[in-house]
Design a protein around this motif. Structure first.
Motif, short mmCIF file in Angstrom:
data_model
loop_
_atom_site.label_atom_id
_atom_site.label_comp_id
_atom_site.label_asym_id
_atom_site.label_seq_id
_atom_site.Cartn_x
_atom_site.Cartn_y
_atom_site.Cartn_z
N SER A 1 10.40 11.43 1.75
CA SER A 1 9.56 11.97 2.83
C SER A 1 8.20 11.27 2.86
O SER A 1 7.67 11.04 3.94
CB SER A 1 9.41 13.49 2.69
N ALA A 2 7.65 10.90 1.69
CA ALA A 2 6.37 10.18 1.69
C ALA A 2 6.52 8.85 2.42
O ALA A 2 5.66 8.47 3.21
CB ALA A 2 5.88 9.96 0.26
N GLY A 3 7.64 8.17 2.17
CA GLY A 3 7.88 6.90 2.85
C GLY A 3 7.90 7.07 4.36
O GLY A 3 7.25 6.32 5.11
N ILE A 4 8.63 8.09 4.81
CA ILE A 4 8.75 8.32 6.25
C ILE A 4 7.38 8.68 6.86
O ILE A 4 6.98 8.14 7.88
CB ILE A 4 9.79 9.43 6.54
N VAL A 5 6.67 9.59 6.19
CA VAL A 5 5.36 10.02 6.71
C VAL A 5 4.39 8.84 6.75
O VAL A 5 3.68 8.65 7.75
CB VAL A 5 4.79 11.17 5.83
N LEU A 6 4.37 8.03 5.69
CA LEU A 6 3.46 6.88 5.67
C LEU A 6 3.79 5.91 6.81
O LEU A 6 2.89 5.44 7.51
CB LEU A 6 3.55 6.16 4.33
N THR B 1 0.84 -1.21 0.00
CA THR B 1 0.00 0.00 0.00
C THR B 1 0.86 1.25 0.00
O THR B 1 0.60 2.21 -0.72
CB THR B 1 -0.92 0.00 1.23
N ALA B 2 1.94 1.20 0.81
CA ALA B 2 2.84 2.36 0.85
C ALA B 2 3.48 2.57 -0.52
O ALA B 2 3.54 3.69 -1.04
CB ALA B 2 3.91 2.16 1.92
N ALA B 3 3.94 1.47 -1.13
CA ALA B 3 4.53 1.57 -2.47
C ALA B 3 3.49 2.10 -3.45
O ALA B 3 3.79 2.94 -4.30
CB ALA B 3 5.04 0.21 -2.92
N GLY B 4 2.26 1.60 -3.32
CA GLY B 4 1.19 2.05 -4.21
C GLY B 4 0.92 3.53 -4.06
O GLY B 4 0.72 4.24 -5.04
N PHE B 5 0.96 4.01 -2.81
CA PHE B 5 0.74 5.45 -2.57
C PHE B 5 1.83 6.27 -3.27
O PHE B 5 1.56 7.23 -3.97
CB PHE B 5 0.74 5.74 -1.07
N ILE B 6 3.07 5.84 -3.07
CA ILE B 6 4.19 6.62 -3.63
C ILE B 6 4.15 6.58 -5.16
O ILE B 6 4.25 7.61 -5.83
CB ILE B 6 5.53 6.10 -3.07
N LEU B 7 3.97 5.36 -5.72
CA LEU B 7 3.95 5.24 -7.19
C LEU B 7 2.78 6.02 -7.78
O LEU B 7 2.92 6.68 -8.82
CB LEU B 7 3.84 3.77 -7.59
N SER B 8 1.63 5.94 -7.12
CA SER B 8 0.47 6.66 -7.63
C SER B 8 0.69 8.16 -7.58
O SER B 8 0.35 8.89 -8.52
CB SER B 8 -0.78 6.33 -6.81
N THR B 9 1.26 8.61 -6.46
CA THR B 9 1.53 10.05 -6.34
C THR B 9 2.44 10.51 -7.47
O THR B 9 2.18 11.52 -8.12
CB THR B 9 2.19 10.33 -4.98
N LEU B 10 3.48 9.70 -7.73
CA LEU B 10 4.40 10.06 -8.81
C LEU B 10 3.68 10.02 -10.16
O LEU B 10 3.84 10.89 -11.00
CB LEU B 10 5.59 9.09 -8.84
N HIS B 11 2.87 8.98 -10.35
CA HIS B 11 2.23 8.81 -11.65
C HIS B 11 1.19 9.91 -11.91
O HIS B 11 1.20 10.55 -12.96
CB HIS B 11 1.57 7.43 -11.73
#
Lengths: 382, 252
Positions: free
Chosen positions: B221-226, A164-174
């Motif tokens: 920072s997104a990783g840390i915050v999450l 989910t965390a990876a999905g959040f980051i990838l989605s944010t980037l995408h």
């Protein structure tokens, strides 16, 4: 009822037939024969709608999974699976649409080996690949459960928080990178839409549009599968949606003012006034549902809530189409060919069919599947 | 680095450059064509207050080209000796280059099953063999010169200084979008030649570069915050569960 079902079936068949014909023309005679694209308007409906909107409307996937698995908002759990399914199907359709739109789709794999990290398109390509993989894994337990593969299902489930965390980051980037694509056009894109903040604007509107899509999709599912609407859950989504639309609108106006283009929006009469008019139409579609969603009376009525979701999806679509079409001088005289429209409608139809198929055969909706038959007095959207 | 200097005042519209270009690249010669996948350069005529003016258009070969920066697989490249070249065999046909070019130069083979981009290659192979471009070689009036960019800038400045009443005091391409390898000097405004005015002086790749450079810190920072949010809300849920258990503990 019978006639209605027949109507939809025949409509779907007609769309598929037109789409197959357009597909044949596209791949045997090239993009020029099938589309209204030109050197002045190299990206049309397939990029503006199928890709930009498809990805944005799939944003419900990462927002709902993040809310449930990272923020522990347990109340949203019942809608995680349909949201992930919508996102997964959305991304698959985006990939199919890309294969139609790319002039030489057989070279698509090269993006994995020949890197040009200066290109936003390179970032987009990697985000599509990686996030589709994440969505496939997030979706896979449903399939494994059905097949009785318990260990595989458990393995996939155990990875849900990092996924989910990876999905959040990838989605944010995408989501943001789709906005960044247009940053290279400071002289070509209309000032009402060109902004250094495009990546952020795309992110905020995608979150709002994705949540609206979940509301829309829940309403449609309730209708199609005779299920009760998860009103208390969707009402919360409507609230969150309003917050994100509010942030989007604030950013939008603050940016227009900062760049000195707030007055450009007043150019609604006379020559070259189409952009300003489209701008206000887009504004109205964002502001009206967001304002109405402030009232709990609107949020708590299934019909009205559904209407809010639909309007907000419309606002989102118009924003993306404005950026990709209206904001370009050549875009103002571009209208997609019937074959471009046919392929798009075919992909949407296939998406809906795949969703129905998945709901029939997999445990997409938790709890009793056919509430209508068991409890006919439930609030059913119809 | 090589460059072309196009002196609009000297162009007589004979079309020798176009013919030479078609011959060098094996392209069909067509009268009055627009830039296209098979027309890398065109000569045009425009009526102005100073009479009929002939000029020609071609790829500007930007020093930091938008097309090369946006190509996801590097099918377009800026060579250190000047040319912006295209490698069709690796191109996937996303057409971001067509979209991104501020001069609307790259043209696409829309009616092909394996479409390629068409644009001037600055005769990259001829340059490597120590020759000038085909168009410069063919030009009978010296309206197109091929040479070192700094040398040509000097020539341009000298011509402008020698006849200040004739030339506009500007070398188009000297600073536009960070500078181009094709330079124009003219006696009529550049916008009448179809060259976009008011282009930023900063190279366009900088505009996307600023957004792309935000990615690494954003991911971190997104990783840390999450992770933080997950830990906080998980702990909160745990505490709530424990409280519920102690409260109902007596009854159990």
């Amino acid at each position: 009822m019978m006639i209605r079902r027949l109507f939809w079936r025949w409509l779907a068949l007609a769309i598929l037939a037109a789409g197959v014909y357009a597909t044949i023309v596209r791949f045997t005679q090239g993009l020029g024969a099938a589309t209204n694209l030109s050197d002045q308007m190299p990206w049309g409906l397939w990029v503006g709608f199928d890709v930009l909107c498809g990805v944005g409307l799939a944003a419900g996937g990462f927002t709902i999974t993040t809310a449930v698995y990272i923020l522990h908002l347990e109340k949203l759990r019942p809608i995680v699976r349909p949201a992930v399914l919508t996102a997964f199907l959305g991304y698959l359709l985006v990939i199919v649409a890309l294969l139609y739109d790319l002039g030489r789709p057989w070279n698509i794999w090269r993006a994995t080996v020949m890197w040009n990290p200066r290109s936003v398109m390179f970032e987009v390509a990697w985000c599509v690949m990686l996030y589709t993989t994440v969505l496939a894994v997030e979706f896979s337990p449903l399939l494994f459960d059905r097949l009785g593969w318990r260990r595989a299902s458990r393995a996939a489930r155990s990875a849900i928080v990092p996924l989910t965390a990876a999905g959040f980051i990838l989605s944010t980037l995408h989501q943001s990178s789709l906005g960044s694509l247009y940053l290279i056009l400071p002289t070509k894109l209309h000032p009402l839409w060109y902004s250094p903040l495009l990546p952020w604007l795309f992110w905020f509107s995608a979150v709002a549009g994705g949540l609206a899509m979940v509301i829309f999709e829940s309403g449609m599912s309730a209708r199609a599968f005779g299920r009760a609407l998860e009103l208390d859950v969707l009402e919360k989504l409507a609230r969150a949606m309003t917050v994100f639309v509010g942030l989007f609108l604030f950013l939008r106006w603050w940016d227009l003012g900062r760049r000195g283009h707030a007055a450009t929006a007043l150019h609604v009469w006379g020559a070259d006034s189409l952009p300003a008019r489209m701008f206000w139409l887009e504004m109205a579609l964002f502001v009206i549902p967001a304002a109405l969603a402030l009232s709990s009376r609107w949020r708590r009525s299934p019909q009205r809530l559904f209407g809010l979701g639909c309007t907000m999806v419309g606002a989102f679509l118009l924003h993306r189409l404005n950026v990709s079409t209206t904001a370009l001088a050549a875009g103002q005289s571009y209208f997609p060919s019937w074959m471009e429209i046919a392929v798009t409608l075919m992909l949407v139809t296939l998406g809906v069919a795949a969703f129905r198929f998945a709901v029939r055969h997999l445990a997409v909706f938790e709890g009793p599947r056919r509430m209508k038959e068991e409890r006919p007095t439930q609030v059913v959207y119809a | 680095m090589f460059a072309l200097l196009i002196d609009v005042t000297r162009c007589v519209g004979c079309g020798a450059c176009v013919a030479a270009c078609c011959e060098a690249n094996g392209l069909p010669l067509e009268e009055g064509a627009d830039l296209g996948p098979y027309h890398y350069t065109v000569v045009r005529k425009v009526r102005t207050r100073r009479g009929e003016v002939y000029y020609r258009l071609l790829c500007m070969h930007c020093l930091d080209p938008a097309c090369a920066s946006v190509c996801p697989i590097g099918a377009l490249k800026k060579r250190p000796d000047g040319p912006v070249t295209y490698n069709a065999s690796i191109c996937m046909g996303c057409r971001y280059c067509v979209q991104a070019c501020p001069f609307e130069v790259p043209r696409y083979e829309w009616n092909s099953r394996a479409p390629k981009l068409g644009k001037c290659s600055f005769c990259a192979e001829r340059l490597q063999h120590g020759q000038v471009t085909a168009c410069a070689e063919a030009c009978p009036t010296g309206a197109t010169l091929c040479g070192e960019r700094n040398e040509l800038l000097k020539v341009a400045r000298e011509r402008i200084a020698a006849e200040p009443g004739k030339y506009l005091p500007k070398i188009y391409g000297e600073r536009e979008v960070g500078g181009t390898s094709v330079l124009y000097i003219s006696h009529v405004p550049f916008r009448t030649l179809g060259l976009p005015e008011h282009l930023p002086l900063e190279p366009l790749p900088g505009y996307t570069g600023r957004a792309l450079s935000q990615i690494p810190p954003l991911v971190g920072s997104a990783g840390i915050v999450l992770a933080g949010l997950w830990w906080l809300t998980d702990r909160k849920a745990e505490v709530a569960r424990a409280e519920r258990e102690t409260r109902s503990g007596g009854r159990r």
